[in-house]
Design a protein around this motif. Structure first.
Motif, mmCIF file in Angstrom:
data_model
loop_
_atom_site.group_PDB
_atom_site.id
_atom_site.type_symbol
_atom_site.label_atom_id
_atom_site.label_comp_id
_atom_site.label_asym_id
_atom_site.label_seq_id
_atom_site.Cartn_x
_atom_site.Cartn_y
_atom_site.Cartn_z
ATOM 1 N N SER B 246 -43.950 -4.093 -15.586
ATOM 2 C CA SER B 246 -43.116 -5.194 -16.071
ATOM 3 C C SER B 246 -43.063 -6.331 -15.056
ATOM 4 C CB SER B 246 -41.714 -4.724 -16.483
ATOM 5 O OG SER B 246 -41.315 -3.629 -15.730
ATOM 6 N N ARG B 248 -45.461 -7.241 -13.158
ATOM 7 C CA ARG B 248 -46.746 -7.942 -13.212
ATOM 8 C C ARG B 248 -47.062 -8.470 -14.610
ATOM 9 N NH1 ARG B 248 -50.635 -5.482 -8.804
ATOM 10 N NH2 ARG B 248 -49.118 -4.504 -7.447
ATOM 11 N N GLY B 249 -46.121 -8.280 -15.538
ATOM 12 C CA GLY B 249 -46.316 -8.844 -16.867
ATOM 13 C C GLY B 249 -47.366 -8.136 -17.709
ATOM 14 N N GLU B 252 -46.394 -7.882 -21.506
ATOM 15 C CA GLU B 252 -46.103 -9.077 -22.295
ATOM 16 C C GLU B 252 -47.229 -9.350 -23.282
ATOM 17 O OE1 GLU B 252 -45.319 -12.097 -19.396
ATOM 18 O OE2 GLU B 252 -43.729 -10.843 -18.533
#
Lengths: 611, 408
Positions: B246, B248-249, B252
């Protein structure tokens, strides 16, 4: 694409920093005290748990977080001092590696204490204030905390360097690392030095654990998860060398980060592969030095003599009992006795290279496991009968002994022991991952004895005959000319070479012999259990073997037998009777260590000598 | 040991005098029915403490209601320290010394298999509660072993059903490097490819169990740029993976389908960092209000001042099954007990439709809940869940017959 690779490298750097923190404490402790501190992982775990308690208890914000982390590390440092003062100080005179037994007792106790204090559920610590989010590095998002960790490694390295090179205490520590006896002879207070070094080492372990708080969950498996890797780093770097440990951590971190891109399944064994390669090329690690002076690093090992008549009579009496009584015992007693017989041979085989051979092995389970697999694979793939399987066991183990031994016996001390561990882990991961051949971690089932031996009593007698026979042969070998030559090579390699003994070949042969004996034990064990799993050659089994030998006493011939009896019996009893068996087992081990620093058989022998 | 031996061997001798092998069973007719339970209590405490709680609760309830045909139910617990060889020794001790009538338990798959093989060799009934491996009822199934928990295949099939509905075509997989992770990966790929021939698998990561290098693993997956991720990690590995992922994305604009993550054992430790909108299998204990489960949850809470975990359900159902089987068999003879187990129907603490132990492969039809994760009051919960009944996620009978050895 290039950005991704660069960020992958950064991730590796962050892991390397974490690894270095743990390994630095370990290498400092080993350098000065020569203690293989198995409890270092437990200190790391304690650091993480304590940090969790402090950080969640203290008010939020910078002070609460960083104060909590530092406080946890300091408390762990104090725990380290307690371990040194209450436990290890009392057994510095014991044979080499004996302290490992004591630290293993600490590991067991800490595991149950942590469970009692913090409960079974994994704990998630808060993130570090100011370092919660991420930043763009090469247009890829990268966590700030990882950047912070990357910088912690070098900072700690520099601080330690200053400490060791710019203070009087540091100079003394370096002197003690280079030549402990000389430092003692010059009148330096070694006690103080050892205690403070232990504080520093434990503090670093605690700090390493505490700094994982924003990164990883705090859990009860942390201790064992980190300890093997920390040792690998220390050994690759060269024992006692801080820059070496740093370099090794960097190397491992990068190998991990990029290794998984190419071989995703290599995660189990990568660290050990790297260590094996490094040790084969550089027998003292990357920056380690060969011990400059060869003092007799402790009291000279006492001469092994054939047991006095009374002891021998006692032994034969026990054997007679082991033959005569079992028909009157229940099935379960037979199962346990069979297991004890197997463990006796297993311990005796390790003792053969550890005691007379003078080479500790941290990976002796490999030969035990390969023996078991040698038998099981014949059953699985060729439906071979038990007789054939039992015959194949020593060959499989012996073959591995020939190959692995050729590399291992060139090294000495902890390096040799760690190389055996590396090979054991490679063998283990082969058994674990070569699913088509070995069935993977689900193992090989249906390895049951042939019809005539399926009766528990018959099988017990078979096991007893094979294991006692092989143990007696090993004893015979110790007192044969070959055994004398082996001991000569251990006590005085130069003189032994000078009179024309080929130390390498003698040690190599001893290694193979020990592997063959362990293989027999493994084969019998496979048929006793009916199934074979990679756990048979995993680290815990190697540790068991070490514990049995150390508990019994390395410097006696009967040690492994007494040790195997005591350890297997204790383990079986405590596990069955207590839920907190690890706490009890750890406590008993500590008590034994303190009261019998020469091992059980050593203590018995000395008493016999006095009377 | 010697102290016990004398007593036990005296007992054994009495039994010997009494006559045949069946003597202990007859002899004990008046006494309690004894279950030998082996599990990795020391090494898997997070799952197994709630498990053991519910086990004792179920047993006490049964005994308070008069036991089984007037006989009390008793359990002797043993800790295997996570080692199959120790589990097999305990099995020997339980059968030979403690004279248990049947064996039960085990958490790790290889230990389950070791005890199953022991049961087969020694002709004893073994009710495996938790081990997930498909091998225990299929490739290495035997007629003495039954398994309660919905298997890797079943839970994988439940998730594939959802995964196939997603538009994603490029998938990445992260799984722990042992049999469970490997076979979950294999089934997921096979079943998803069957449902959606257009998918491709662009990255696979196999971190070592308990030692994930989360940063590097997340980065390795991100650089393959998948549209969706199938996760099999659990416990500390999952926590570390989620944290790095999360920050480091990684999650997404990507859907994540995840095995077991909805179980409180693994969702609770994540706290307010629990990932949102993952498709998971699990156990929504807060919102599951079937009458059966509401009763179970309140009884558990009242007694242990804590909420039940999935382990609690597994233990409770195992004891319920054993009791129902014993009532049906009316005997502790192993053959009679096996006959009673085959096709046995019993209620589950989920409060859903009764579970059945299938005669064809000794697998129970115990199900799991499939839903999405969400955050509520700073804790991870499951929302939009439905009960996936295990019987709908097993292969056709012809396939099962091929998977299982003849005559098992």
């Amino acid at each position: 694409m290039l950005e991704n690779l660069l960020v992958q490298g950064l991730s590796g750097l962050a892991s390397a920093s974490s690894l270095f923190l743990v390994a630095s404490g370990l290498t400092v402790i080993f350098g000065v005290t020569r203690i293989v501190n198995f409890a270092h992982g437990s200190l790391y775990m304690l650091g993480a748990y304590l940090a969790w308690t402090l950080v969640t208890g203290l008010p939020r914000g910078h002070l609460g977080f960083w104060g909590g982390v530092l406080g946890a590390a300091l408390i762990v440092g104090v725990v380290g001092v307690l371990i040194e003062v209450l436990l290890l100080r009392r057994i510095y005179k014991a044979p080499e590696l004996f302290q490992l037994l004591a630290t293993f007792g600490v590991v067991l106790i800490v595991q149950d204490v942590a469970l009692l204090v913090w409960g079974p559920q994994d704990l998630l610590g808060p993130r570090a204030p100011g370092l919660r989010g991420a930043t763009e590095v090469f247009s890829v998002r990268f966590p700030l905390y990882e950047l912070f960790l990357i910088s912690v490694g070098p900072v700690v390295l520099v601080l330690l360097w200053l400490l060791f090179h710019r203070t009087r205490w540091g100079t003394l520590v370096r002197a003690a690392t280079a030549d402990r006896e000389m430092v003692g002879a010059l009148g330096v207070n070694q006690r103080m030095l050892f205690t403070t070094v232990f504080f520093l080492g434990a503090f670093l372990a605690g700090l390493g654990g505490a700094l994982q708080l924003p990164r990883e969950s705090v859990n009860l498996q942390m201790d064992l998860a980190v300890i093997a890797e920390a040792f690998v780093v220390v050994v690759i770097g060269g024992l006692g060398s801080l820059p070496g440990a740093f370099l090794a951590a960097l190397l491992l971190g990068q190998m991990q980060a990029f290794g998984i891109l190419i071989f995703p399944k290599i995660t189990l064994v990568l660290a050990f592969l790297v260590m094996a390669v490094v040790l084969v090329v550089r027998p003292h690690g990357l920056l380690g030095k060969a011990p400059s002076t060869q003092h007799a690093a402790g009291p000279v090992e006492p001469l092994l003599r054939p047991s006095p008549r009374e002891v021998r009579l006692l032994g034969w009496g026990l054997l007679a009992l082991a033959v005569a009584v079992p028909p009157f015992l229940g099935d379960y007693a037979l199962i346990v006795l069979t297991e004890i017989a197997v463990m006796m041979l297993f311990a005796a085989s390790l003792h053969f290279i550890m005691g007379p051979g003078g080479m500790a092995s941290f990976g002796h389970a490999a030969y035990f496991g390969l023996g078991a697999y040698g038998a099981a694979l014949l059953v699985k793939h060729f439906a071979a009968p038990m007789e054939l399987g039992l015959l194949a066991a020593p060959f499989a183990a012996g073959l591995a002994g020939v190959v692995f031994g050729w590399f291992c016996v060139r090294l000495s001390g902890v390096y040799a022991a760690m190389l055996t561990l590396a090979f054991a882990q490679i063998a283990w991961s082969a058994a674990f991952q070569w699913t088509e051949l070995t069935g993977g971690d689900n193992g090989v089932l249906g390895v049951w004895p042939s019809g005539w031996a399926s009766d528990k009593l018959t099988f017990y007698y078979l096991a007893l005959a094979l294991c006692t026979g092989a143990t007696l042969l090993l004893r015979r070998a110790i007192f044969s000319p070959f055994g004398y030559a082996l001991r000569a090579g251990r006590d005085s390699p130069l003189r032994a070479e000078a009179i024309g003994m080929d130390g390498f070949r003698i040690r190599w042969f001893a290694f193979v012999l020990a592997a063959v004996a362990a293989g027999i034990a493994g084969g019998v064990f496979a048929y006793a259990k009916g199934s074979v799993f990679p756990t048979y050659m995993a680290i815990p089994r190697s540790v068991d073997a070490l514990l049995m030998v150390l508990l019994g006493g390395v410097q006696t011939v009967s040690g492994p037998i007494v040790g195997a009896l005591a350890y297997t019996w204790l383990h079986e009893q405590l596990m069955r009777l207590f839920e907190l068996w690890r706490l009890f087992l750890g406590g008993v081990i500590l008590a034994l260590v303190l009261f019998f620093p020469q091992g059980l058989a050593g203590a018995i022998g000395r008493r016999g000598g006095r009377e | 040991m010697s102290f016990r031996f004398t007593r036990r061997s005296a007992l054994a001798a009495t039994a010997g005098v009494a006559g045949s092998l069946a003597a202990p069973a007859l002899h004990a007719q008046e006494g309690p029915i004894r279950v030998g339970e082996i599990n990795s209590y020391a090494t898997q405490a997070a799952f197994l403490l709630p498990y053991r709680n519910a086990w004792t609760m179920a047993q006490d309830e049964i005994n308070a209601a008069g036991g089984i045909n007037g006989r009390r139910l008793e359990t002797i617990f043993r800790d295997d320290a996570g080692r199959p060889e120790d589990a097999v020794r305990h099995a020997g001790e339980l059968v030979n010394n403690e004279r248990v009538h049947l064996l039960a338990g085990t958490f790790l798959s290889h230990i389950g298999l070791a005890v199953a093989d022991f049961a087969n060799q020694n002709r004893r009934l073994f009710v495996a509660s938790e081990p997930l491996t498909d091998a225990i009822v299929w490739a290495r199934g035997n007629r003495f072993t039954f398994r309660l928990r919905a298997s890797t295949y079943m839970q994988g099939a439940m998730l594939v059903e959802e995964a196939a509905k997603l538009p994603a075509r490029r998938w990445a997989i992260v799984a722990p490097n042992f049999e469970y992770g490997q076979s979950a990966t294999r089934w997921f790929k096979e079943l998803l490819t069957r449902a959606r021939p257009d998918v491709q698998f662009v990255a696979e990561q196999f971190p070592a169990l308990g030692r994930i290098d989360a940063g590097a693993t997340v980065q390795a997956i991100a650089s393959a740029n998948p549209e969706a991720i199938f996760n099999v990690t659990f416990g500390p590995d999952l926590t570390n993976f989620v944290r790095q992922g999360s920050t480091r994305g990684l999650f997404e604009r990507r859907r994540v389908v995840s095995l077991l993550t909805g179980e409180p054992e693994y969702l609770d430790p994540l706290g307010d960092e629990a990932p949102e909108n993952w498709i998971v299998t699990g156990y929504p204990w807060q919102d599951l209000n079937t009458p059966g489960h509401a009763r179970f949850r309140e009884a558990y809470r009242a007694r242990f001042r804590d909420h039940p975990r999935l382990g609690s359900i597994v233990a409770y159902d195992t004891v319920t099954a054993i009791a129902a089987m014993l009532r049906r068999a009316g005997s502790t003879d192993t053959e009679r007990m096996i006959e009673a187990m085959r096709g046995l129907r019993f209620p589950t603490a989920f409060g859903e439709q009764d579970i059945e132990f299938r005669a064809i492969d000794h697998q129970s039809t115990s199900g799991a809940y499939v839903g999405r994760t969400a955050l509520r009051n700073g804790r991870g919960v499951m929302v939009d869940w439905r009960y996936a009944d295990g019987r709908n996620y097993l292969p056709a009978d012809e396939v099962v017959r091929q998977l299982r050895p003849q005559g098992a």
